[in-house]
Scaffold this motif. Structure first.
Motif, PDB file in Angstrom:
ATOM      1  N   THR A   1     -69.679 -88.841  23.675  1.00 25.39           N
ATOM      2  CA  THR A   1     -70.071 -88.055  24.847  1.00 25.39           C
ATOM      3  C   THR A   1     -70.326 -86.588  24.508  1.00 25.39           C
ATOM      4  O   THR A   1     -71.013 -85.889  25.248  1.00 25.39           O
ATOM      5  CB  THR A   1     -68.988 -88.131  25.941  1.00 25.39           C
ATOM      6  N   LYS A   2     -69.783 -86.113  23.388  1.00 24.98           N
ATOM      7  CA  LYS A   2     -69.953 -84.701  22.990  1.00 24.98           C
ATOM      8  C   LYS A   2     -71.014 -84.521  21.905  1.00 24.98           C
ATOM      9  O   LYS A   2     -71.206 -83.406  21.426  1.00 24.98           O
ATOM     10  CB  LYS A   2     -68.618 -84.150  22.464  1.00 24.98           C
TER      11      LYS A   2
ATOM     12  N   HIS B   1     -65.072 -92.534  21.819  1.00 27.65           N
ATOM     13  CA  HIS B   1     -65.779 -92.315  23.082  1.00 27.65           C
ATOM     14  C   HIS B   1     -65.998 -90.829  23.331  1.00 27.65           C
ATOM     15  O   HIS B   1     -67.084 -90.399  23.736  1.00 27.65           O
ATOM     16  CB  HIS B   1     -64.976 -92.926  24.239  1.00 27.65           C
TER      17      HIS B   1
END
Length: 285
Positions: free
Chosen positions: A202-203, A198
């Motif tokens: 997100t990065k 996750h």
């Protein structure tokens, strides 16, 4: 106007030859440079080579190269002897093969250079080779004597020109097994792996070199300015050590709060009102 070339020669593929020029693509010349200074006098200090046994200075014309074959025993080589060992170069980048760029592990990449036509008369042949490589999605492996050594070079299309990256020799690249030998074979799964995935999602982004600042270089520049202004420089306190909880760090990075601990009351089974709490007596045999 293009920057000054550091090397000029020929790029040769079979019967196709064009004059080319190498230009520095990455340089450290813009970094802040320091001199060694005598703290007491403020004067610059110069390096002096001295004889390890007599302690006397050795003039430059008396300094030669030596290869240690045993402790304190050297094979001495004169500058003329070393010059004779330098391979003869014909100023030609000879293409040995065309390959897929992904075939070479980037561990072998040494230093990049811009490769351009050396003059207008050879530009057509240069562009022909560049576009042919681009259309076939290949890179070229070439060999040449560059900077007194025989070098292997990876040549790839880049914009209107080519990038020539010198490659490390196989003996210069240490095996990965030497570095990774002591890493255990742990298996990660469950929530911990899901949190890591996750965070990666997100990065996810794209590389942009302009977004990365050399913070150390900027800090040095600020330090020099502060010293020139007569400001007092405070020493940075050492970092405080603290315990590390991998799962807690993953949850915090993923923006997921840690589960609240269950209270003892909630964990214990409910007792009926008036129930006896004493331990049951053992039944007589």
């Amino acid at each position: 106007m293009a920057p000054r070339a550091i090397w000029k020669g020929y790029l040769n593929v079979g019967e196709l030859t064009c004059r080319v020029a190498l230009h520095t693509a990455a340089s450290t010349s813009e970094r802040i440079a320091f001199h060694v200074v005598n703290r007491a006098t403020g004067h610059r200090v110069h390096r002096v080579f001295v004889d390890s046994e007599t302690g006397r200075p050795v003039e430059r014309d008396q300094q030669v190269k030596g290869y240690e074959v045993a402790e304190g025993d050297y094979v001495v080589l004169t500058p003329e002897e070393i010059a004779a060992a330098v391979p003869h170069g014909d100023k030609t980048l000879s293409v040995a093969a065309f390959i897929t760029a992904g075939d070479i592990d980037d561990l072998y990449f040494d230093k990049p250079y811009y490769l351009t036509p050396a003059d207008r008369s050879t530009e057509e042949a240069f562009v022909l080779l560049r576009e042919g490589m681009r259309r076939k999605k290949v890179a070229a492996i070439a060999h040449a004597v560059l900077f007194r050594r025989v070098r292997s070079v990876l040549i790839r299309p880049h914009g209107n020109g080519l990038i020539a990256t010198t490659l490390n020799y196989d003996y210069e690249v240490r095996p990965a097994e030497e570095a990774f030998r002591d890493i255990g074979s742990q298996k990660i799964e469950g929530e911990m792996l899901e949190l890591a995935e996750h965070i990666i999602e997100t990065k996810t982004g794209r590389f942009d070199a302009a977004q990365f600042d050399d913070r150390y270089e900027a800090a040095l520049a600020d330090l020099v300015k502060a010293k020139l202004a007569g400001k007092k420089i405070k020493a940075r306190p050492p970092p405080r050590e603290k315990g590390f909880d991998l799962m807690a760090a993953l949850r915090e990075s993923a923006g997921r709060p840690a589960p609240k601990p269950r209270s003892r009351k909630a964990a214990a089974p409910a007792r009926r009102r008036g129930a006896k709490t004493s331990a049951p007596r053992r039944r007589a045999g």
